[in-house]
Scaffold this active site. Structure first.
Site, short mmCIF file in Angstrom:
data_model
loop_
_atom_site.label_atom_id
_atom_site.label_comp_id
_atom_site.label_asym_id
_atom_site.label_seq_id
_atom_site.Cartn_x
_atom_site.Cartn_y
_atom_site.Cartn_z
CE LYS A 86 -3.19 2.61 3.01
NZ LYS A 86 -4.06 2.60 4.20
CE LYS A 90 -6.51 8.68 8.21
NZ LYS A 90 -7.10 7.58 8.98
CG ASP A 122 -1.86 5.21 4.93
OD1 ASP A 122 -1.71 4.15 5.57
OD2 ASP A 122 -2.94 5.58 4.43
CG ASP A 167 -9.85 7.45 6.93
OD1 ASP A 167 -8.79 7.40 6.26
OD2 ASP A 167 -9.88 7.66 8.16
NE ARG A 178 -10.78 -1.19 4.13
CZ ARG A 178 -11.33 -1.41 5.32
NH1 ARG A 178 -12.49 -2.01 5.43
NH2 ARG A 178 -10.70 -1.02 6.42
CG ASP A 209 -5.48 7.90 4.74
OD1 ASP A 209 -6.43 8.54 4.23
OD2 ASP A 209 -5.64 6.89 5.45
CD GLU A 260 -6.70 5.22 2.61
OE1 GLU A 260 -7.65 5.33 3.40
OE2 GLU A 260 -5.53 4.97 2.98
N1 BES Z 1 -4.13 4.46 6.96
C1 BES Z 1 -5.26 4.20 7.77
C2 BES Z 1 -4.97 3.18 8.87
C3 BES Z 1 -4.28 3.70 10.07
C4 BES Z 1 -4.93 4.52 10.97
C5 BES Z 1 -2.99 3.31 10.34
C6 BES Z 1 -4.28 4.95 12.10
C7 BES Z 1 -2.33 3.73 11.47
C8 BES Z 1 -2.99 4.57 12.34
C9 BES Z 1 -6.40 3.64 6.92
O1 BES Z 1 -6.46 4.12 5.63
C10 BES Z 1 -7.67 4.03 7.60
O2 BES Z 1 -7.94 5.19 7.67
N2 BES Z 1 -8.38 3.04 8.10
C11 BES Z 1 -9.60 3.28 8.80
C12 BES Z 1 -10.62 2.28 8.31
C13 BES Z 1 -12.01 2.57 8.79
C14 BES Z 1 -12.54 3.81 8.13
C15 BES Z 1 -12.87 1.38 8.46
C16 BES Z 1 -9.35 3.10 10.28
O3 BES Z 1 -8.58 2.20 10.66
O4 BES Z 1 -9.84 3.90 11.05
ZN ZN Z 2 -4.71 4.77 4.80
MN MN Z 3 -7.59 5.94 5.52
#
Ligand code: BES
Ligand code: ZN
Ligand code: MN
Length: 497
Positions: A262, A274, A285, A344, A348, A267, A346
């Site tokens: 990824k 966020k 990210d 968010d 996946r 992000d 994204e």
């Molecule tokens: N890049 C983030 C995951 C992440 C968040 C990694 C905080 C490290 C610290 C990912 O793209 C994301 O935002 N995931 C969301 C998914 C949710 C919206 C289902 C998450 O984990 O909050």
């Molecule tokens: Zn992300």
């Molecule tokens: Mn995200």
């Protein structure tokens, strides 16, 4: 930092710092070190006789030069001999070189006794030393701190064996430090286009590497709906980076595997934006992509007998008038349709296309690495990454690789139930499930695009970044995944099924 190997007497090597390792609770010093101890007037046995230095792992004590050709002598603890691991050696070597650096000493001589595993030990010393010298201050105007420039290994072992161990350790550190550099780099300094340039440069530097990059036009032409959708809100063009490693010469029946990373250079969350606090960390990210690039560097340096494909889906997730909105529909490269409930989620979406493309190249198996979910970080913290796969044999291979390189993984369940929770309302899939088990439903979503291939997913959200500095990992990017990917490739090269 340059490594050289020298046979002979510790006490006659001219250097700034002479480093010797000492085991805790040892009744007598080994030959090489007791000779040194005599020239130091018994300073080493003297230090051990008092309570402030016991030889515990990574403890250090500076001694006067005595009748040696060094400016100063540094004793570093290695812990009890029977407990010695390569992890202990890496940290001890790193701690010693850092102490020398702090003292302004540039030329180090390091004692290494002969042993059955001297090659592995030499590798651990070079790896630990190389990792410890890493400095994240890439953009400080007074430039990086001056590291140790020269390490002479003084040994009674076969120099060629020591040299080969050192080369291996240096390769592991180089790949890991490359991944660290990429992850620490601010997002305006490392865009998807910049990341593609890094990959292309690597292919120019190493004859065993090839690189092809798809920009927005090719991504569009190939109907990579996930990557297109995620990148739509950004002024930075998305990139699909394809790498290939093949060892030199004609090797028959090479096994072929694929790694996927990824590569979100930033992000923001997109329209599902966020919170401001801590958002700056989302430059990390692209940690999965950095792991792929770091691993390819290691592969190019070590040349294991295996054919490796690498795919990086790189984009920037931004809110904008053109950005995808919650509820929008995407048609992925595989033809599956997705409701984007949350912009968010994204990672996946871009991985779905990369996994589908990787699958079409028919590798024996695919492993992806991604900073995919906060949920995985909450579950496992920063010690181990989450490993999700329904393929027990592949899990065993990855766990063996993990033990070989000391990058910990922890298996989390991935079941049909998790896939079910990702079924869409108006489309095949939705991109978010319930809050509970967020790392697992994310994997369930990905599994729909890896269907038919052997596949494992590594959620490295917790392991990519280090808040507390450690001996061989300063605060910031850890470079996690580069060594793990390389170790997976080596397992395959060594015939692991
Ligand atoms: N890049 C983030 C995951 C992440 C968040 C990694 C905080 C490290 C610290 C990912 O793209 C994301 O935002 N995931 C969301 C998914 C949710 C919206 C289902 C998450 O984990 O909050
Ligand atoms: Zn992300
Ligand atoms: Mn995200």
């Amino acid at each position: 930092m340059k490594f050289t190997v020298k046979k002979g007497d510790l006490t006659t090597v001219p250097c700034d710092a002479l480093v010797v390792g000492v085991h805790a609770k040892s009744k007598s010093l080994p030959k090489q070190i007791s000779a040194l101890d005599r020239k130091l007037g018994g300073a080493i046995t003297g230090a051990l006789a008092f309570d402030d230095f016991s030889g515990d792992a990574s403890q250090i004590v500076w001694l006067d030069k005595g009748r040696t050709k060094a400016k100063r002598v540094l004793v570093v603890g290695l812990g009890p001999e029977k407990d010695l691991t390569m992890a202990t050696l890496r940290s001890a070597a790193g701690t010693a070189l850092k102490a020398a650096q702090k003292a302004g000493l540039r030329k180090v001589a390091l004692a290494m006794a002969d042993s059955d595993d001297v090659e592995a030990r030499a590798s651990a010393v070079a790896e630990g030393g190389g990792l410890a010298m890493y400095d994240p201050a890439m953009h400080k105007s007074n430039s990086r701190s001056r590291p140790v420039t020269q390490v002479t290994i003084v040994t009674d072992a076969e120099p060629a064996t020591v040299r080969s161990g050192l080369a291996r350790g240096q390769a592991l550190a180089a790949g890991t430090n490359l991944a660290r550099d990429l992850v620490n780099e601010p997002a305006n300094m490392l865009t998807p286009t910049d990341m593609a340039a890094v990959a292309k440069q690597m292919a120019t530097d190493h004859a065993t590497l090839k690189c092809k990059v798809w920009g927005p036009r090719e991504i569009e032409k190939n109907k990579m709906g996930g990557i297109i959708g995620v990148g739509r809100g950004s002024a930075e063009p998305s990139q699909f980076i394809q790498l290939e490693y093949k060892p030199k010469g004609k090797v028959s029946s090479l096994r072929k595997i694929a790694f996927v990373g990824k590569g979100l250079t930033f992000d923001t969350g997109g329209i599902s934006i966020k919170p401001a606090a801590g958002m700056e960390l989302m430059k990390f990210d692209m940690g999965g992509a950095a792991a792929v690039l770091g691993a390819f560097k290691i592969l190019a340096l070590l040349e294991p007998k295996v054919h490796v494909l690498g795919y990086i889906a790189s984009a920037e997730n931004m809110p904008d008038g053109k950005a995808i909105k919650p509820g929008d529909l995407l048609t992925m490269m595989s033809g599956l349709t997705v409701e984007v409930n949350n912009t968010d989620a994204e990672g996946r979406l871009v991985l779905a296309d990369a996994l589908h493309y990787a699958k079409q190249q028919k590798p024996e198996f695919i492993v992806d690495a991604a900073t995919l979910t906060g949920a995985c970080m909450i579950a496992l913290g920063d010690v181990a990454c989450g490993l999700m796969s329904e393929d027990d044999k592949l899990v065993a291979l990855i766990e063996d690789a993990s033990r070989a390189c000391d990058e910990p993984v922890w298996r989390l369940p991935l079941q049909d139930k998790h896939r079910k929770k990702m079924e869409g309302h108006v489309a095949d899939l939705k991109n978010t499930g319930p809050r509970e088990g967020g790392a697992l439903t994310a994997a369930g979503f990905l599994s729909r695009f890896a269907e038919g291939a052997r596949w494992a997913h590594l959620d490295i959200a917790g392991t990519v970044w280090n808040e507390e500095p450690e001996a061989i990992a300063p605060k910031g990017a850890t470079g996690y995944g580069a060594r793990l990917f390389a170790a997976i490739a080596e397992q395959v090269a060594n015939g692991h099924r």
